[in-house]
Design an enzyme around this catalytic site. Structure first.
Site, PDB file in Angstrom:
ATOM      1  N   ARG A   1      27.904 -24.626  24.539  1.00  0.00           N
ATOM      2  CA  ARG A   1      26.853 -24.238  25.168  1.00  0.00           C
ATOM      3  C   ARG A   1      25.918 -25.248  25.617  1.00  0.00           C
ATOM      4  O   ARG A   1      25.843 -26.441  24.903  1.00  0.00           O
ATOM      5  CB  ARG A   1      25.913 -23.420  24.431  1.00  0.00           C
ATOM      6  CG  ARG A   1      26.446 -21.923  24.014  1.00  0.00           C
ATOM      7  CD  ARG A   1      26.315 -21.200  25.378  1.00  0.00           C
ATOM      8  NE  ARG A   1      26.773 -19.972  25.187  1.00  0.00           N
ATOM      9  CZ  ARG A   1      27.962 -19.472  25.408  1.00  0.00           C
ATOM     10  NH1 ARG A   1      28.835 -20.116  25.867  1.00  0.00           N
ATOM     11  NH2 ARG A   1      28.158 -17.945  25.354  1.00  0.00           N
TER      12      ARG A   1
ATOM     13  N   HIS B   1      30.842 -23.348  34.106  1.00  0.00           N
ATOM     14  CA  HIS B   1      31.280 -22.607  33.075  1.00  0.00           C
ATOM     15  C   HIS B   1      32.388 -21.622  33.231  1.00  0.00           C
ATOM     16  O   HIS B   1      32.148 -20.367  33.210  1.00  0.00           O
ATOM     17  CB  HIS B   1      29.852 -21.618  32.812  1.00  0.00           C
ATOM     18  CG  HIS B   1      29.861 -20.914  31.416  1.00  0.00           C
ATOM     19  ND1 HIS B   1      28.674 -20.854  30.717  1.00  0.00           N
ATOM     20  CD2 HIS B   1      30.640 -20.406  30.814  1.00  0.00           C
ATOM     21  CE1 HIS B   1      28.802 -20.512  29.543  1.00  0.00           C
ATOM     22  NE2 HIS B   1      30.200 -19.723  29.500  1.00  0.00           N
TER      23      HIS B   1
HETATM   24  P1  NDP Z   1      33.963 -18.792  16.329  1.00  0.00           P
HETATM   25  O1  NDP Z   1      32.784 -18.258  15.616  1.00  0.00           O
HETATM   26  O2  NDP Z   1      35.355 -18.317  16.025  1.00  0.00           O
HETATM   27  O3  NDP Z   1      34.032 -20.328  15.445  1.00  0.00           O
HETATM   28  C1  NDP Z   1      32.941 -20.830  15.202  1.00  0.00           C
HETATM   29  C2  NDP Z   1      33.265 -22.236  14.444  1.00  0.00           C
HETATM   30  O4  NDP Z   1      32.183 -23.370  14.572  1.00  0.00           O
HETATM   31  C3  NDP Z   1      34.014 -22.111  13.196  1.00  0.00           C
HETATM   32  O5  NDP Z   1      34.928 -22.845  12.966  1.00  0.00           O
HETATM   33  C4  NDP Z   1      32.599 -22.161  12.247  1.00  0.00           C
HETATM   34  O6  NDP Z   1      32.804 -22.720  10.905  1.00  0.00           O
HETATM   35  C5  NDP Z   1      31.880 -23.641  13.249  1.00  0.00           C
HETATM   36  N1  NDP Z   1      30.512 -23.708  12.849  1.00  0.00           N
HETATM   37  C6  NDP Z   1      29.581 -22.771  13.031  1.00  0.00           C
HETATM   38  N2  NDP Z   1      28.416 -23.415  12.608  1.00  0.00           N
HETATM   39  C7  NDP Z   1      28.641 -24.490  12.153  1.00  0.00           C
HETATM   40  C8  NDP Z   1      27.868 -25.608  11.533  1.00  0.00           C
HETATM   41  N3  NDP Z   1      26.552 -25.636  11.537  1.00  0.00           N
HETATM   42  N4  NDP Z   1      28.806 -26.788  11.241  1.00  0.00           N
HETATM   43  C9  NDP Z   1      29.967 -26.897  11.345  1.00  0.00           C
HETATM   44  N5  NDP Z   1      30.714 -25.867  11.903  1.00  0.00           N
HETATM   45  C10 NDP Z   1      30.102 -24.960  12.369  1.00  0.00           C
HETATM   46  O7  NDP Z   1      33.776 -18.930  17.650  1.00  0.00           O
HETATM   47  P2  NDP Z   1      34.736 -19.161  19.143  1.00  0.00           P
HETATM   48  O8  NDP Z   1      35.741 -20.221  18.490  1.00  0.00           O
HETATM   49  O9  NDP Z   1      35.171 -17.903  19.226  1.00  0.00           O
HETATM   50  O10 NDP Z   1      33.790 -19.568  19.950  1.00  0.00           O
HETATM   51  C11 NDP Z   1      33.126 -20.806  19.943  1.00  0.00           C
HETATM   52  C12 NDP Z   1      31.895 -20.975  21.010  1.00  0.00           C
HETATM   53  O11 NDP Z   1      32.532 -21.320  22.231  1.00  0.00           O
HETATM   54  C13 NDP Z   1      31.109 -19.476  21.515  1.00  0.00           C
HETATM   55  O12 NDP Z   1      30.130 -19.529  20.321  1.00  0.00           O
HETATM   56  C14 NDP Z   1      30.607 -19.715  22.539  1.00  0.00           C
HETATM   57  O13 NDP Z   1      29.253 -20.585  22.670  1.00  0.00           O
HETATM   58  C15 NDP Z   1      31.544 -20.943  23.433  1.00  0.00           C
HETATM   59  N6  NDP Z   1      32.481 -20.335  24.507  1.00  0.00           N
HETATM   60  C16 NDP Z   1      32.591 -20.929  25.611  1.00  0.00           C
HETATM   61  C17 NDP Z   1      32.979 -20.429  26.719  1.00  0.00           C
HETATM   62  C18 NDP Z   1      33.135 -21.130  28.205  1.00  0.00           C
HETATM   63  O14 NDP Z   1      33.531 -20.637  29.228  1.00  0.00           O
HETATM   64  N7  NDP Z   1      32.522 -22.407  28.382  1.00  0.00           N
HETATM   65  C19 NDP Z   1      33.884 -19.185  26.752  1.00  0.00           C
HETATM   66  C20 NDP Z   1      33.771 -18.553  25.254  1.00  0.00           C
HETATM   67  C21 NDP Z   1      33.181 -19.283  24.270  1.00  0.00           C
HETATM   68  P3  NDP Z   1      33.435 -21.883   9.979  1.00  0.00           P
HETATM   69  O15 NDP Z   1      34.857 -21.340  10.502  1.00  0.00           O
HETATM   70  O16 NDP Z   1      33.321 -22.489   8.762  1.00  0.00           O
HETATM   71  O17 NDP Z   1      32.650 -20.562   9.887  1.00  0.00           O
HETATM   72  C1  OXD Z   2      31.578 -16.622  26.152  1.00  0.00           C
HETATM   73  C2  OXD Z   2      31.140 -17.279  27.432  1.00  0.00           C
HETATM   74  O1  OXD Z   2      30.795 -16.956  25.024  1.00  0.00           O
HETATM   75  O2  OXD Z   2      31.874 -16.994  28.451  1.00  0.00           O
HETATM   76  O3  OXD Z   2      32.447 -15.886  26.078  1.00  0.00           O
HETATM   77  O4  OXD Z   2      30.709 -18.600  27.465  1.00  0.00           O
END
Ligand code: NDP
Ligand code: OXD
Length: 309
Positions: free
Chosen positions: A221, A269
């Site tokens: 993000r 994006h």
């Molecule tokens: P998940 O919820 O599966 O994974 C999030 C990861 O971040 C987990 O490993 C979590 O740790 C870690 N995390 C969260 N908070 C913290 C913190 N404070 N400190 C350290 N680690 C942290 O999410 P996804 O992998 O499915 O997606 C991640 C992000 O990607 C989405 O939230 C979205 O914003 C972005 N995204 C962007 C897209 C694009 O097109 N650019 C498309 C899709 C998603 P733990 O495993 O310990 O919980």
């Molecule tokens: C998502 C994105 O969060 O598209 O899936 O960014």
């Protein structure tokens, strides 16, 4: 069973057709202010009016992985929120990040510039051991990206909230290990959810801890990154550049310095798009499970409101 569809900026008809085909017993409608109460919501960036009007929902399905925008709204209390669990996004994210890492590591931009000028020149190959890649966030997408990078023999570091074990990845966890993780990384990939803890996490003092010649890939993000800190660190020579897919304001405003910066690559994006067919199959499968009486806890990717993702 009634399903209300409210996805801003998404042509509704193909989704309505797909959901109707996947759930033949359901009444699937595009939301209007006069809509009847629905059991399930399928949403992306809905207006607050949607939740004010839909007061009998059993579950909310987000057609993306990130729920930061939704969590800014007043959601109906006690109603579970389910986000996409990969649904074809992880392999796209792996493609995007590997492409960005390899383009930087192999200096393909410089080769392209040379070739455009008719120059047949070679550059000294870099050593992979000098380009450790750190992946922030080892969830559904981050883990897949880490494994893909490891398959190219890059040294891979990972950072998450809870401790993990991933073959080929040196894992760090929690705020206490953030500095060690950064110091062990030269290329940094952000795949964190946007939460109060992670907003502005890519800023001057954290990015300065990357190894000299660091490179930033933000695919999570825009609000993770402090734009002017990134530019200052690139212009000072500490960072070599960045590949950015997400921005504080989208579309990226025409006057934003990222557009023209010679060491910053931007994409709109698009690193991992929601794939309609796979997403509908996943959401419909979960609705079927809920309707058959399965507990919500058995569904993957249910948002933990305390953690904010
Ligand atoms: P998940 O919820 O599966 O994974 C999030 C990861 O971040 C987990 O490993 C979590 O740790 C870690 N995390 C969260 N908070 C913290 C913190 N404070 N400190 C350290 N680690 C942290 O999410 P996804 O992998 O499915 O997606 C991640 C992000 O990607 C989405 O939230 C979205 O914003 C972005 N995204 C962007 C897209 C694009 O097109 N650019 C498309 C899709 C998603 P733990 O495993 O310990 O919980
Ligand atoms: C998502 C994105 O969060 O598209 O899936 O960014």
């Amino acid at each position: 069973m009634r399903i209300s569809f409210c996805c801003t900026g998404t042509p509704a008809q193909p989704w309505l057709d797909g959901l109707r085909a996947a759930l033949p017993g359901a009444l699937v409608e595009e939301w209007t202010a006069a809509a009847a109460p629905a059991d399930y919501a399928v949403v992306w960036a809905p207006p607050q009016a949607f939740f004010d009007q839909q007061t009998q929902l059993k579950a909310i399905f987000n057609t993306g992985a990130g729920v930061d925008a939704l969590l800014k709204l007043r959601l109906p209390p006690g109603v579970p929120l389910v986000r996409l669990d990969d649904a074809g996004m992880a392999v796209q994210m792996a493609e995007y990040v590997c492409h960005a890492v390899i383009r930087h590591f192999r200096e393909f931009d410089a080769y392209e510039a040379d070739i455009r000028q008719g120059r047949w020149t070679f550059r000294e190959p870099h050593l992979r051991q000098d380009f450790p890649v750190g992946v922030m966030g080892l969830g559904v997408l981050g883990e897949r990206v880490s494994r893909a990078l490891a398959a190219f023999d890059f040294p891979v570091r990972g950072w998450s909230r809870s401790a993990k074990t991933i073959p080929g990845v040196q894992c760090f966890a929690g705020a206490a290990q953030l500095n060690d993780f950064l110091a062990a990384s030269r290329i940094l990939v952000c795949l964190l959810p946007l939460t109060l803890d992670t907003e502005n996490i890519l800023r001057r003092d954290t990015l300065a801890r990357l190894q000299p010649g660091g490179y930033v890939i933000n695919v999570a993000r825009g609000r993770h990154l402090v734009d002017e800190d990134l530019i200052a660190l690139i212009d000072s020579g500490h960072l070599a550049g960045a590949a950015l897919d997400v921005f504080r304001t989208e579309p990226l405003p025409a006057a934003h310095p990222f557009w023209a910066h010679p060491k910053i690559t931007v994409t709109p994006h698009t690193s991992a798009r929601t794939l309609r067919g796979e997403s509908i199959a996943q959401i419909a499968g979960k609705i079927r499970l809920l309707e058959s009486g399965q507990p919500l806890a058995s569904l993957a990717a249910t948002v933990d409101f305390n953690k904010g993702y």
